[in-house]
Design a protein around this motif. Structure first.
Motif, PDB file in Angstrom:
ATOM      1  N   HIS A 123      48.268-119.238 148.929  1.00 23.27           N
ATOM      2  CA  HIS A 123      48.635-119.961 150.153  1.00 23.27           C
ATOM      3  C   HIS A 123      47.727-121.166 150.370  1.00 23.27           C
ATOM      4  CE1 HIS A 123      50.910-116.439 152.281  1.00 23.27           C
ATOM      5  NE2 HIS A 123      51.679-117.127 151.484  1.00 23.27           N
ATOM      6  N   ASN A 169      55.466-119.515 145.691  1.00 22.67           N
ATOM      7  CA  ASN A 169      54.221-119.885 145.005  1.00 22.67           C
ATOM      8  C   ASN A 169      54.423-121.116 144.132  1.00 22.67           C
ATOM      9  OD1 ASN A 169      55.830-118.691 143.068  1.00 22.67           O
ATOM     10  ND2 ASN A 169      54.122-117.711 141.997  1.00 22.67           N
ATOM     11  N   ASP A 224      56.916-111.958 148.753  1.00 24.76           N
ATOM     12  CA  ASP A 224      55.512-111.655 149.052  1.00 24.76           C
ATOM     13  C   ASP A 224      54.736-112.887 149.519  1.00 24.76           C
ATOM     14  OD1 ASP A 224      55.467-108.858 148.293  1.00 24.76           O
ATOM     15  OD2 ASP A 224      55.697-109.540 146.230  1.00 24.76           O
ATOM     16  N   PHE A 225      55.244-114.073 149.196  1.00 24.68           N
ATOM     17  CA  PHE A 225      54.539-115.303 149.580  1.00 24.68           C
ATOM     18  C   PHE A 225      55.022-115.860 150.911  1.00 24.68           C
ATOM     19  CE2 PHE A 225      54.661-115.299 144.892  1.00 24.68           C
ATOM     20  CZ  PHE A 225      53.298-115.248 144.648  1.00 24.68           C
ATOM     21  N   ARG A 273      46.379-107.921 145.410  1.00 25.84           N
ATOM     22  CA  ARG A 273      47.552-108.770 145.667  1.00 25.84           C
ATOM     23  C   ARG A 273      47.350-109.615 146.923  1.00 25.84           C
ATOM     24  NH1 ARG A 273      52.322-106.116 148.688  1.00 25.84           N
ATOM     25  NH2 ARG A 273      50.457-106.002 149.968  1.00 25.84           N
ATOM     26  N   ILE A 319      47.393-113.634 147.172  1.00 33.30           N
ATOM     27  CA  ILE A 319      48.394-114.324 147.991  1.00 33.30           C
ATOM     28  C   ILE A 319      47.684-115.312 148.920  1.00 33.30           C
ATOM     29  CG2 ILE A 319      50.099-114.030 149.854  1.00 33.30           C
ATOM     30  CD1 ILE A 319      50.994-111.441 148.457  1.00 33.30           C
ATOM     31  N   ALA A 331      53.966-112.251 142.801  1.00 25.96           N
ATOM     32  CA  ALA A 331      52.754-112.010 143.600  1.00 25.96           C
ATOM     33  C   ALA A 331      51.875-110.910 142.992  1.00 25.96           C
ATOM     34  CB  ALA A 331      53.135-111.646 145.028  1.00 25.96           C
TER      35      ALA A 331
END
Ligand SMILES: *Cc1c(COP(=O)(O)O)cnc(C)c1O
Length: 353
Positions: A266, A291, A184-185, A258, A262, A210
Motif C-alpha cells: 500500500h 497491487n 486482499d489489497f 501477509r 500488504i 497478496a
C-alpha cells in the motif's frame, strides 16, 4: 430440479464422478494396499508416496476459518485458472452456450472459453472502467451461462460498483463469477460474505498475489455447496498436490506476514503513484485498489522498450480496450519501485520535450 442443475451441461448433470481409492476409504487403517502406491516411500527425505486427499479437508478447514466461509462452500483449484476452466466446462455446452466478459479484463476467461469452443460475448466497461450493468444484462442471451466480473479489475485496478454487481446478480439467471484475485489489497468487503444470499454467485480468490505463493498454484472458489460439488466432480481428483497443500497450510498460520506485506505494498503504491504523477511523459495514473498501477504515458511503446532495455519488465496493456498507451506496473519492493522511477527520470532526460 434446482436452478443450478438446470444450468449444467446435460453430460455433466448425468456425470458419475470418478471414485478414487482415497474417496472410497477415508477412515483409519494401518495397511493401505488399495491405490497401487509404493509402500516403501519416496527417493527424497520427505515421503510423497501416498495420494493426497482429493478434497483437501485439512487445508479447507483452515481456509474456512481464515475466510469465515463454511468448508462445504470452498473449492480449491490448481490456481484460480483451474476454477475458471471448470466453471466453463461444467456449465457451457460447446458450440451453443456463451460466457460474457467485460473488457478490458483478465485474459484467461476468453482463453478458457475459446479452448472449450464456447462463445464469448464482450460487454465493455465504460471508459472510466466502471461496470455498465444495463449493457451486461442487455447483451446476455438465453444461452449465456456465466458472467465473469473482476473486482478489483485487472488491468484497471478499480473496484466494480456494488450496486451494479447486485443488479446483475438479481437479474441474470445464470452464474455470476466475481474474481477477487486482488481483494486482499482493497478496502472493500469481500463478496464471499454474500454467497448465502446469492446461490448463483461464485467468488474466486487466490494465494498467488497478496499471500505471495504464486508457484504453489492454489486458487479458491467460494459458492453454494451445489456448485462446489459440481466443480469437485468435474476436476481430476488430485490437481492439488501434497507439497502445495502443506505449504499453504503452514503459511496460513502467518497472517501477520501477509498483513505486513500488504501495508508495505500500500505504501509503495501510494509513493509510486505520487511520483509517477510528477513525470512529464505520464498522462494519467489510474486509482488502484490492487497491487499494480495502470499508467497512461504519451508513448507507452517507447517507454516499455526503454525500461526493458534496462532490465525492468512491466506489462504493456496498450492494445486493450480503453487502455491506449497504458502500461501496467506491479508495485514491487521499495528498491524495485525506485528503480522504475529513476529509469523513467533517465528516459525524461534522454528525450527532448
Ligand atoms: C493473477 C490473477 C488470477 C490468477 O490466479 P491463479 O490463482 O494464480 O491462477 C486470477 N484472476 C485474476 C484477475 C488475476 O489477475
Amino acid at each position: 430440479m434446482s436452478a443450478i442443475r438446470k444450468l449444467l451441461r446435460d453430460n455433466i448433470r448425468a456425470l458419475k464422478p470418478y471414485s478414487s481409492a482415497r474417496n472410497e476409504f477415508s477412515g483409519s487403517a494401518s495397511v493401505f494396499l488399495d491405490a497401487n502406491e509404493n509402500s516403501y516411500g519416496s527417493p527424497n527425505e520427505q515421503s510423497l508416496n501416498r495420494y493426497p486427499d482429493p478434497l483437501q479437508r485439512k487445508l479447507r478447514a483452515e481456509i474456512a476459518q481464515v475466510k469465515s466461509v463454511a468448508e462445504e462452500n470452498i473449492f480449491l483449484g490448481n490456481g484460480s485458472d483451474e476454477a475458471i476452466d471448470l466453471l466453463i466446462r461444467a456449465f457451457c455446452e460447446p458450440h451453443r452456450d456463451s460466457i460474457l466478459i467485460t473488457p478490458p479484463t483478465y485474459g484467461m476467461y476468453r482463453v478458457s472459453a475459446d479452448i472449450n469452443a464456447v462463445t464469448v460475448i464482450e460487454s465493455p466497461l465504460m471508459p472510466d472502467f466502471s461496470l455498465n450493468a444495463a449493457a451486461v444484462l442487455d447483451q446476455c442471451t438465453a444461452n449465456t451461462k456465466l458472467v465473469f466480473l473482476c473486482s478489483p479489475n485487472n488491468p484497471s485496478g478499480n473496484l466494480l460498483d456494488v450496486k451494479a454487481v447486485t443488479r446483475i446478480l438479481n437479474n441474470f439467471p445464470g452464474i455470476v463469477v466475481v474474481d477477487e484475485a486482488y481483494a486482499d489489497f482493497s478496502e472493500a468487503g469481500s463478496w464471499t460474505q454474500q454467497i448465502a444470499n446469492y446461490p448463483r454467485l461464485v467468488v474466486m480468490q487466490t494465494f498467488s498475489k497478496a499471500w505471495g505463493m504464486a508457484a504453489a498454484r492454489l486458487g479458491m472458489a467460494f459458492s453454494d455447496a451445489e456448485i462446489i460439488t459440481v466443480l469437485n466432480a468435474v476436476k481430476p481428483p488430485y490437481t492439488i498436490n501434497q507439497l502445495s497443500a502443506d505449504y499453504v497450510y503452514n503459511a496460513l498460520g502467518k497472517p501477520q506476514w501477509r498483513d505486513q506485506k500488504i501495508s508495505q505494498i500500500h505504501a509503495g503504491r501510494k509513493m509510486l503513484s505520487e511520483q509517477l504523477e510528477q513525470i512529464n511523459s505520464v498522462q494519467q495514473v489510474f486509482p488502484s485498489q490492487a497491487n499494480f498501477l495502470l499508467v497512461r504515458f504519451d508513448d507507452a511503446r517507447a517507454i516499455y522498450r526503454f525500461l526493458a532495455d534496462r532490465g525492468i519488465i512491466v506489462r504493456d496493456r496498450s492494445t486493450q480496450l480503453h487502455c491506449e498507451n497504458c502500461l501496467r506496473i506491479t508495485v514491487g519492493t521499495e528498491a524495485e519501485n525506485n528503480a522504475v522511477l529513476s529509469t523513467l527520470e533517465e528516459y525524461e532526460k534522454s528525450t527532448v520535450h
